[in-house]
Scaffold this active site. Structure first.
Site, mmCIF file in Angstrom:
data_model
loop_
_atom_site.group_PDB
_atom_site.id
_atom_site.type_symbol
_atom_site.label_atom_id
_atom_site.label_comp_id
_atom_site.label_asym_id
_atom_site.label_seq_id
_atom_site.Cartn_x
_atom_site.Cartn_y
_atom_site.Cartn_z
ATOM 1 N N ASP A 39 -34.133 15.441 -59.084
ATOM 2 C CA ASP A 39 -33.136 16.391 -58.588
ATOM 3 C C ASP A 39 -31.903 15.445 -58.772
ATOM 4 O O ASP A 39 -31.887 14.303 -58.589
ATOM 5 C CB ASP A 39 -33.146 16.694 -57.123
ATOM 6 C CG ASP A 39 -34.263 17.930 -56.941
ATOM 7 O OD1 ASP A 39 -34.421 18.490 -58.199
ATOM 8 O OD2 ASP A 39 -34.917 18.292 -55.894
ATOM 9 N N TYR A 67 -42.794 7.523 -54.844
ATOM 10 C CA TYR A 67 -41.479 7.830 -54.245
ATOM 11 C C TYR A 67 -41.172 7.160 -52.836
ATOM 12 O O TYR A 67 -42.222 6.753 -52.245
ATOM 13 C CB TYR A 67 -41.206 8.968 -53.907
ATOM 14 C CG TYR A 67 -41.049 9.934 -54.993
ATOM 15 C CD1 TYR A 67 -39.918 10.686 -56.046
ATOM 16 C CD2 TYR A 67 -42.353 10.706 -55.399
ATOM 17 C CE1 TYR A 67 -40.036 11.273 -57.029
ATOM 18 C CE2 TYR A 67 -42.521 11.620 -56.490
ATOM 19 C CZ TYR A 67 -41.509 11.817 -57.116
ATOM 20 O OH TYR A 67 -41.459 12.882 -58.233
ATOM 21 N N ASP A 81 -33.643 19.460 -47.782
ATOM 22 C CA ASP A 81 -33.003 18.197 -47.867
ATOM 23 C C ASP A 81 -31.554 18.061 -47.303
ATOM 24 O O ASP A 81 -30.968 19.083 -46.871
ATOM 25 C CB ASP A 81 -32.748 17.595 -49.527
ATOM 26 C CG ASP A 81 -31.936 18.290 -50.245
ATOM 27 O OD1 ASP A 81 -30.947 18.820 -49.925
ATOM 28 O OD2 ASP A 81 -32.484 18.392 -51.448
ATOM 29 N N ARG A 173 -39.454 16.887 -50.824
ATOM 30 C CA ARG A 173 -38.638 17.380 -49.613
ATOM 31 C C ARG A 173 -39.339 18.529 -48.827
ATOM 32 O O ARG A 173 -39.256 18.775 -47.634
ATOM 33 C CB ARG A 173 -37.337 17.880 -50.085
ATOM 34 C CG ARG A 173 -37.423 18.924 -51.344
ATOM 35 C CD ARG A 173 -36.194 19.290 -52.066
ATOM 36 N NE ARG A 173 -36.061 20.006 -53.423
ATOM 37 C CZ ARG A 173 -35.832 21.051 -53.655
ATOM 38 N NH1 ARG A 173 -35.425 21.725 -52.630
ATOM 39 N NH2 ARG A 173 -36.080 21.559 -54.761
#
Length: 288
Positions: A39, A67, A81, A173
């Protein structure tokens, strides 16, 4: 023509396709693809495949990823988010110990309901297109696997950093949102940095500016992506001819698995799988 893999440290605010478009201009090669969307708010590892190496993109998309994610408790947004519209703000009474206690519930195979702000299509429409019109539709849960999940640090009164190692298709998210729901205070993802994708760690990543300066010199050969597969060097013109013609290669001495197959001049020819005493090509990389 340029061919190979470059691991980009994607800057914040860029889409993955923005990066590909920029590299097409820098390298003057139309065939450029990436191995897993990030993203715009996310940074970090974006494997980019150039030229004939784009044949390996499908393999990269299937790989696990890792991540570092910021978790902000007490805030629920429409995008799950911190870039989205705040829907709820709740008091946070839980501490780090309570957060760590709930994480095992989100480790291993889990089901996620894809967020409305995603590119998944329902009846031909992307979910984010419907979401922008104020519509919400039913989404089927998707099975993903969280291989590792831990708190690495507390960065604020209700802010934490999580390390997440997960399978393809995981929405980090949504993971943050669901953890917040489980704690009773809500939560959203406040930051995201991918530290590994397609087997490439963040230490292999370079900036777009570095590619502008050094160009093709930063491209790694495509066979490095298959470094975990054993090498088979063909020793005769006949063997190489069979491979280049797409015919099975008799190999009774080998065992089950995938192999990197090289020609007599040590050119990487294909990735092959051994079955019933023969090697059959999965994907050819010769011929440009």
């Amino acid at each position: 023509m340029p061919s190979g893999i470059v691991i980009i440290d994607k800057p914040q605010g860029w889409t993955s396709m923005d990066v590909c478009a920029k590299l097409r201009g820098i390298l003057r090669e139309k065939r450029v693809g990436h191995g897993g969307t990030l993203d715009p708010m996310a940074t970090g590892v974006l494997p980019v495949f150039v030229g004939s190496a784009t044949k390996a993109v499908a393999f990269a998309e299937q790989s696990d990823k890792e991540y570092l994610a910021g978790l902000r408790l007490g805030v629920v947004t429409n995008t799950q988010d911190s870039t989205g519209q705040v829907l709820e703000e709740r008091p946070v009474t839980v501490d780090r110990a309570a957060l760590e206690a709930v994480l095992p519930r989100f480790t291993g195979p889990i089901a996620q309901i894809p967020p409305m702000y995603s590119a998944i299509k329902v009846r031909g429409k992307k979910l984010y297109e419907l979401a922008r019109r104020g519509q919400e539709v039913e989404r089927k849960p998707r099975s993903v696997t969280i291989h590792a999940l831990e708190v690495t640090e507390q960065t604020g009164e209700a802010e934490y950093q999580l390390r997440v190692r997960c399978s393809k298709g995981t929405y980090v998210r949504t993971l943050c949102h669901d953890i917040g729901q489980a704690l009773g205070c809500g939560g959203c993802m406040s930051s995201l940095r991918r530290t590994m994708a397609a087997g490439f760690p963040i230490g292999d990543a370079v900036t777009i500016e570095a590619v502008q300066e050094q160009g093709e010199a930063l491209l790694m050969p495509v066979d490095c992506f298959f470094a975990d597969c054993p090498v088979l060097l063909l020793t005769s013109p006949r063997m190489e001819r069979l491979v280049r013609c797409g015919s099975p290669l008799p190999a009774p001495e080998l065992g089950p698995g995938q192999y990197r197959v090289y020609g007599q001049e040590k050119e990487f020819l294909c990735l092959s799988r051994w079955e019933d005493g023969q090697l059959r090509s999965i994907k050819n990389f010769f011929g440009g």
